[in-house]
Design an enzyme around this catalytic site. Structure first.
Site, short mmCIF file in Angstrom:
data_model
loop_
_atom_site.label_atom_id
_atom_site.label_comp_id
_atom_site.label_asym_id
_atom_site.label_seq_id
_atom_site.Cartn_x
_atom_site.Cartn_y
_atom_site.Cartn_z
N LYS A 47 52.74 3.93 3.49
CA LYS A 47 52.14 3.42 4.73
C LYS A 47 51.01 2.44 4.40
CE LYS A 47 53.55 7.53 7.25
NZ LYS A 47 53.22 8.82 7.89
N GLN A 91 48.58 12.96 8.51
CA GLN A 91 49.88 13.22 7.89
C GLN A 91 50.23 14.70 8.02
OE1 GLN A 91 51.89 10.81 6.79
NE2 GLN A 91 53.49 12.26 6.21
N ASP A 114 50.95 7.64 15.98
CA ASP A 114 52.16 8.46 15.86
C ASP A 114 52.76 8.78 17.24
OD1 ASP A 114 52.95 9.07 13.22
OD2 ASP A 114 51.26 10.45 12.97
N1 GUN Z 1 55.31 13.83 8.45
C1 GUN Z 1 56.63 13.51 8.50
N2 GUN Z 1 56.83 12.54 9.41
C2 GUN Z 1 55.63 12.22 9.92
C3 GUN Z 1 55.20 11.28 10.90
O1 GUN Z 1 55.98 10.53 11.49
N3 GUN Z 1 53.86 11.26 11.15
C4 GUN Z 1 52.99 12.08 10.53
N4 GUN Z 1 51.72 11.98 10.86
N5 GUN Z 1 53.36 12.97 9.63
C5 GUN Z 1 54.68 13.03 9.32
#
Ligand code: GUN
Length: 272
Positions: A47, A91, A114
């Site tokens: 990311k 996350q 998100d």
């Molecule tokens: N863990 C797995 N997929 C995601 C996501 O799309 N966002 C976040 N914050 N954590 C994740």
């Protein structure tokens, strides 16, 4: 035909980069990583790299696995109130002693890249434009649209009911006028449901979609990504056997994964 998520993601990232270059403020994404889950560390690094490519600032905030829930909530509130931070992402998964829902609920909806907060989920549900759509479902809709795949009126089967993928995916298809069946581990006769679907989205993490299940000329989106017994990256769909029957299929890797990142960067470029 292959749904080339890698190629489409690069196009989207180019658009985001151009948008960001014309903005008065530089977006700044704060990514909170609690503990040292190896998969999460890779996701967070990817990311950050993607953000750098499109000119979005990013900060990874690494917190100890034993951090108190209260301290984490305090950190999020600080970021909510920091005018230089335009996006916040915590996350997942979080260590067991931390209540994920408390964490999500604390994030400001206007910084919730998100799309997980109750306000954004609620808006999606009642049909008001949320500040952010969840990245994976939004990326999948972007991919379908790039290939001019008709969603309106389509019979869609979504397999998996997670908050991150399955549920918002079903909601987004409904909002795009598809007829949606949301399947999960308690679903009876999954095969019968997949057999009549125009579009199948599988987000399970197990090899579940096999050849005889799919309808001719249907569209298959594979969200699953895991390693098989030989250590090879694979998805939920038995790709080689399904591919000759269907019209479009997303590969693993190179399908939904890069689209999720591009979609997240699209979100991170939005400043409220
Ligand atoms: N863990 C797995 N997929 C995601 C996501 O799309 N966002 C976040 N914050 N954590 C994740």
């Amino acid at each position: 035909m292959l749904l080339d998520g890698k190629k489409v993601s690069l196009e989207i990232l180019d658009d985001v980069k151009e948008r960001v270059s014309k903005m008065n403020v530089t977006p700044h994404l704060a990514v909170i990583l609690v503990g040292d889950n190896p998969a999460s560390e890779i996701y967070v690094r990817n990311k950050k790299l993607a953000a750098e490519k499109v000119g979005i600032m990013s900060s990874i905030i690494k917190l100890d696995a034993n951090i108190k829930e209260e301290e984490l909530l305090h950190k999020i509130k600080e970021l909510n109130n920091n005018p230089n931070i335009t996006g916040i992402l915590v996350q997942l998964p979080l260590p067991g002693h931390i209540d994920k829902n408390k964490v999500i609920t604390t994030i400001s909806p206007k910084k919730d890249v998100d799309g997980f907060t109750p306000e954004n989920v609620g808006k999606l549900s009642i049909g008001i434009e949320p500040y952010f759509y969840p990245a994976t479902p939004q990326g999948i809709i972007m991919l379908l649209k790039k290939y001019n795949i008709k969603i309106e009126g389509a019979d869609v089967v979504v397999i998996g009911r997670s908050t991150i993928v399955g549920k918002p995916m079903a909601q987004m298809f409904i909002n795009n006028n598809a007829t949606v069946t949301l399947c999960h581990s308690y679903t009876k006769d999954l095969e019968d449901k997949i057999k009549t679907a125009d579009i199948v989205v599988s987000a399970v993490g197990k090899k579940i979609v096999r050849c005889k299940m799919v309808k001719k000329n249907s569209v298959i989106i594979d969200v699953g990504i895991f390693r098989d017994s030989n250590g090879k990256l694979t998805g939920d769909v038995d790709f080689d056997l399904v591919e000759p029957t269907v019209k479009y299929i997303s590969p693993v890797p190179g399908g939904v994964g890069p689209m999720t990142i591009a979609s997240l960067m699209y979100n991170a470029s939005k400043v409220y």
